[in-house]
Design a protein around this motif. Structure first.
Motif, PDB file in Angstrom:
ATOM      1  N   MET A 273       0.850  -1.186   0.000  1.00 29.27           N
ATOM      2  CA  MET A 273       0.000   0.000   0.000  1.00 29.27           C
ATOM      3  C   MET A 273       0.889   1.240   0.000  1.00 29.27           C
ATOM      4  SD  MET A 273      -2.975   1.294   2.621  1.00 29.27           S
ATOM      5  CE  MET A 273      -2.002   1.735   4.044  1.00 29.27           C
ATOM      6  N   ILE A 274       0.566   2.181  -0.855  1.00 30.23           N
ATOM      7  CA  ILE A 274       1.292   3.451  -0.917  1.00 30.23           C
ATOM      8  C   ILE A 274       0.363   4.554  -0.432  1.00 30.23           C
ATOM      9  CG2 ILE A 274       2.415   5.143  -2.404  1.00 30.23           C
ATOM     10  CD1 ILE A 274       3.361   2.826  -4.146  1.00 30.23           C
ATOM     11  N   VAL A 275       0.850   5.300   0.548  1.00 27.50           N
ATOM     12  CA  VAL A 275       0.091   6.403   1.135  1.00 27.50           C
ATOM     13  C   VAL A 275       0.746   7.715   0.741  1.00 27.50           C
ATOM     14  CG1 VAL A 275      -0.693   7.487   3.273  1.00 27.50           C
ATOM     15  CG2 VAL A 275      -0.604   4.988   3.108  1.00 27.50           C
ATOM     16  N   ALA A 276      -0.055   8.652   0.288  1.00 27.41           N
ATOM     17  CA  ALA A 276       0.412  10.007  -0.013  1.00 27.41           C
ATOM     18  C   ALA A 276       0.066  10.884   1.186  1.00 27.41           C
ATOM     19  CB  ALA A 276      -0.258  10.539  -1.266  1.00 27.41           C
ATOM     20  N   GLY A 277       1.091  11.364   1.872  1.00 28.36           N
ATOM     21  CA  GLY A 277       0.893  12.255   3.012  1.00 28.36           C
ATOM     22  C   GLY A 277       1.001  13.695   2.558  1.00 28.36           C
TER      23      GLY A 277
ATOM     24  N   ASP B 119      -2.716   4.472  -2.836  1.00 30.12           N
ATOM     25  CA  ASP B 119      -3.859   3.729  -2.311  1.00 30.12           C
ATOM     26  C   ASP B 119      -4.662   4.503  -1.282  1.00 30.12           C
ATOM     27  OD1 ASP B 119      -3.270   1.179  -3.702  1.00 30.12           O
ATOM     28  OD2 ASP B 119      -1.430   1.310  -2.505  1.00 30.12           O
ATOM     29  N   ALA B 120      -4.062   5.550  -0.708  1.00 24.41           N
ATOM     30  CA  ALA B 120      -4.745   6.344   0.316  1.00 24.41           C
ATOM     31  C   ALA B 120      -4.055   7.698   0.442  1.00 24.41           C
ATOM     32  CB  ALA B 120      -4.727   5.625   1.666  1.00 24.41           C
ATOM     33  N   LEU B 121      -4.793   8.671   0.964  1.00 24.33           N
ATOM     34  CA  LEU B 121      -4.252   9.993   1.269  1.00 24.33           C
ATOM     35  C   LEU B 121      -4.256  10.167   2.777  1.00 24.33           C
ATOM     36  CD1 LEU B 121      -6.211  12.193  -1.330  1.00 24.33           C
ATOM     37  CD2 LEU B 121      -4.111  10.858  -1.668  1.00 24.33           C
ATOM     38  N   ALA B 122      -3.310  10.955   3.289  1.00 14.75           N
ATOM     39  CA  ALA B 122      -3.240  11.196   4.730  1.00 14.75           C
ATOM     40  C   ALA B 122      -2.803  12.630   4.999  1.00 14.75           C
ATOM     41  CB  ALA B 122      -2.247  10.228   5.381  1.00 14.75           C
ATOM     42  N   THR B 123      -3.286  13.155   6.118  1.00 16.94           N
ATOM     43  CA  THR B 123      -2.859  14.468   6.600  1.00 16.94           C
ATOM     44  C   THR B 123      -3.193  14.566   8.073  1.00 16.94           C
ATOM     45  OG1 THR B 123      -2.780  16.825   6.068  1.00 16.94           O
ATOM     46  CG2 THR B 123      -4.968  15.790   6.107  1.00 16.94           C
ATOM     47  N   LEU B 124      -2.900  15.702   8.659  1.00 19.55           N
ATOM     48  CA  LEU B 124      -3.241  15.942  10.059  1.00 19.55           C
ATOM     49  C   LEU B 124      -4.745  15.872  10.252  1.00 19.55           C
ATOM     50  CD1 LEU B 124      -0.912  18.949  10.901  1.00 19.55           C
ATOM     51  CD2 LEU B 124      -0.738  16.620  11.777  1.00 19.55           C
ATOM     52  N   ASP B 125      -5.175  15.359  11.391  1.00 22.38           N
ATOM     53  CA  ASP B 125      -6.611  15.232  11.626  1.00 22.38           C
ATOM     54  C   ASP B 125      -7.332  16.570  11.551  1.00 22.38           C
ATOM     55  OD1 ASP B 125      -5.590  16.123  14.067  1.00 22.38           O
ATOM     56  OD2 ASP B 125      -6.326  14.404  15.206  1.00 22.38           O
ATOM     57  N   GLY B 126      -6.695  17.646  11.963  1.00 22.87           N
ATOM     58  CA  GLY B 126      -7.318  18.962  11.905  1.00 22.87           C
ATOM     59  C   GLY B 126      -7.425  19.546  10.506  1.00 22.87           C
ATOM     60  N   LYS B 127      -6.762  18.921   9.530  1.00 25.15           N
ATOM     61  CA  LYS B 127      -6.795  19.424   8.154  1.00 25.15           C
ATOM     62  C   LYS B 127      -7.460  18.449   7.190  1.00 25.15           C
ATOM     63  CE  LYS B 127      -3.057  22.699   8.161  1.00 25.15           C
ATOM     64  NZ  LYS B 127      -2.104  23.309   7.252  1.00 25.15           N
ATOM     65  N   ALA B 128      -7.964  17.355   7.707  1.00 22.47           N
ATOM     66  CA  ALA B 128      -8.549  16.318   6.847  1.00 22.47           C
ATOM     67  C   ALA B 128      -9.706  16.859   6.006  1.00 22.47           C
ATOM     68  CB  ALA B 128      -9.001  15.130   7.687  1.00 22.47           C
ATOM     69  N   GLY B 129     -10.480  17.761   6.556  1.00 19.67           N
ATOM     70  CA  GLY B 129     -11.602  18.323   5.807  1.00 19.67           C
ATOM     71  C   GLY B 129     -11.170  19.047   4.551  1.00 19.67           C
ATOM     72  N   GLN B 130     -10.006  19.675   4.601  1.00 18.00           N
ATOM     73  CA  GLN B 130      -9.510  20.407   3.435  1.00 18.00           C
ATOM     74  C   GLN B 130      -8.965  19.452   2.366  1.00 18.00           C
ATOM     75  OE1 GLN B 130      -6.995  23.716   4.514  1.00 18.00           O
ATOM     76  NE2 GLN B 130      -6.580  24.260   2.387  1.00 18.00           N
ATOM     77  N   LEU B 131      -8.526  18.258   2.781  1.00 21.95           N
ATOM     78  CA  LEU B 131      -8.016  17.270   1.831  1.00 21.95           C
ATOM     79  C   LEU B 131      -9.134  16.359   1.296  1.00 21.95           C
ATOM     80  CD1 LEU B 131      -5.445  16.184   0.458  1.00 21.95           C
ATOM     81  CD2 LEU B 131      -5.097  14.725   2.464  1.00 21.95           C
TER      82      LEU B 131
ATOM     83  N   ALA C  10     -11.412   9.035  -5.422  1.00 21.95           N
ATOM     84  CA  ALA C  10     -12.043   7.834  -4.842  1.00 21.95           C
ATOM     85  C   ALA C  10     -11.059   7.036  -3.997  1.00 21.95           C
ATOM     86  CB  ALA C  10     -12.669   6.979  -5.936  1.00 21.95           C
ATOM     87  N   LEU C  11     -10.324   7.758  -3.142  1.00 18.12           N
ATOM     88  CA  LEU C  11      -9.341   7.135  -2.259  1.00 18.12           C
ATOM     89  C   LEU C  11      -9.723   7.372  -0.805  1.00 18.12           C
ATOM     90  CD1 LEU C  11      -6.014   8.227  -3.994  1.00 18.12           C
ATOM     91  CD2 LEU C  11      -7.027   5.927  -3.969  1.00 18.12           C
ATOM     92  N   PRO C  12      -9.369   6.441   0.070  1.00 18.28           N
ATOM     93  CA  PRO C  12      -9.617   6.670   1.492  1.00 18.28           C
ATOM     94  C   PRO C  12      -8.728   7.796   2.022  1.00 18.28           C
ATOM     95  CG  PRO C  12      -8.495   4.564   1.152  1.00 18.28           C
ATOM     96  CD  PRO C  12      -8.789   5.141  -0.206  1.00 18.28           C
ATOM     97  N   LEU C  13      -9.250   8.504   2.999  1.00 22.96           N
ATOM     98  CA  LEU C  13      -8.528   9.599   3.647  1.00 22.96           C
ATOM     99  C   LEU C  13      -8.233   9.190   5.076  1.00 22.96           C
ATOM    100  CD1 LEU C  13      -7.440  12.473   3.803  1.00 22.96           C
ATOM    101  CD2 LEU C  13      -9.781  13.262   4.177  1.00 22.96           C
ATOM    102  N   MET C  14      -6.957   9.246   5.444  1.00 28.16           N
ATOM    103  CA  MET C  14      -6.532   8.856   6.781  1.00 28.16           C
ATOM    104  C   MET C  14      -6.121  10.115   7.546  1.00 28.16           C
ATOM    105  SD  MET C  14      -4.373   5.593   5.456  1.00 28.16           S
ATOM    106  CE  MET C  14      -4.279   4.642   6.946  1.00 28.16           C
ATOM    107  N   ALA C  15      -6.716  10.323   8.711  1.00 28.68           N
ATOM    108  CA  ALA C  15      -6.400  11.477   9.557  1.00 28.68           C
ATOM    109  C   ALA C  15      -5.417  11.036  10.628  1.00 28.68           C
ATOM    110  CB  ALA C  15      -7.672  12.025  10.177  1.00 28.68           C
ATOM    111  N   VAL C  16      -4.320  11.766  10.764  1.00 30.10           N
ATOM    112  CA  VAL C  16      -3.250  11.422  11.696  1.00 30.10           C
ATOM    113  C   VAL C  16      -3.198  12.469  12.805  1.00 30.10           C
ATOM    114  CG1 VAL C  16      -0.754  11.079  11.919  1.00 30.10           C
ATOM    115  CG2 VAL C  16      -1.940  10.302   9.847  1.00 30.10           C
ATOM    116  N   GLY C  17      -3.175  12.008  14.038  1.00 29.19           N
ATOM    117  CA  GLY C  17      -3.057  12.923  15.173  1.00 29.19           C
ATOM    118  C   GLY C  17      -1.664  13.510  15.265  1.00 29.19           C
ATOM    119  N   VAL C  18      -1.584  14.770  15.645  1.00 31.28           N
ATOM    120  CA  VAL C  18      -0.296  15.470  15.734  1.00 31.28           C
ATOM    121  C   VAL C  18       0.662  14.764  16.698  1.00 31.28           C
ATOM    122  CG1 VAL C  18      -0.984  17.133  17.522  1.00 31.28           C
ATOM    123  CG2 VAL C  18       0.756  17.768  15.848  1.00 31.28           C
ATOM    124  N   GLU C  19       0.118  14.062  17.681  1.00 35.22           N
ATOM    125  CA  GLU C  19       0.962  13.368  18.655  1.00 35.22           C
ATOM    126  C   GLU C  19       1.763  12.226  18.028  1.00 35.22           C
ATOM    127  OE1 GLU C  19      -2.861  11.177  18.413  1.00 35.22           O
ATOM    128  OE2 GLU C  19      -2.406  13.300  18.667  1.00 35.22           O
TER     129      GLU C  19
END
Length: 121
Positions: free
Chosen positions: A1-5, A32-44, A52-61
């Motif tokens: 799986m390749i994730v684009a952060g 296969d998926a996109l990821a960003t900070l949880d507080g910015k997921a709405g913008q991505l 049509a890719l899943p969006l993964m929200a990552v906590g700053v911690e």
């Protein structure tokens, strides 16, 4: 799986995000998926929806524990990591994920994107 952060400024547009992804993939690597900070997921979310890719929200911690290649002083001060794009890609790809390349910037420099691969690929 390749994730684009992604890391990006509030003013980044959908075009900025698309440009960053294109720069990171060279328009040749499928993600296969996109990821960003949880507080910015709405913008991505619009890009995730468009592709049509899943969006993964990552906590700053989770950012500081990721072994990023880039050392941006501004990113360190704001988020505790040298690159939000690299750190979110790594965090979302799992504990054995590896960075494929350092972050790439959109043509307007408002967004960055990095790719990480999990060993399950």
């Amino acid at each position: 799986m390749i994730v684009a952060g992604f890391g990006f400024r509030h003013s980044a547009s959908l075009a900025s995000l698309e440009s960053a992804l294109e720069q990171a993939t060279g328009a040749m690597i499928a993600v296969d998926a996109l990821a960003t900070l949880d507080g910015k997921a709405g913008q991505l979310a619009p890009l995730a929806h468009k592709l049509a890719l899943p969006l993964m929200a990552v906590g700053v911690e989770r950012l500081a524990e990721q072994p990023v290649a880039t050392r941006s002083p501004a990113s360190m001060a704001a988020h505790g990591t040298g690159s939000v794009a690299e750190a979110t890609a790594l965090a979302a790809s799992g504990p054995k994920g590896r960075l494929l390349a350092p972050r790439a910037f959109s043509s307007d420099r408002l967004a960055s994107c990095a790719l990480a691969e999990s060993p399950a690929s």
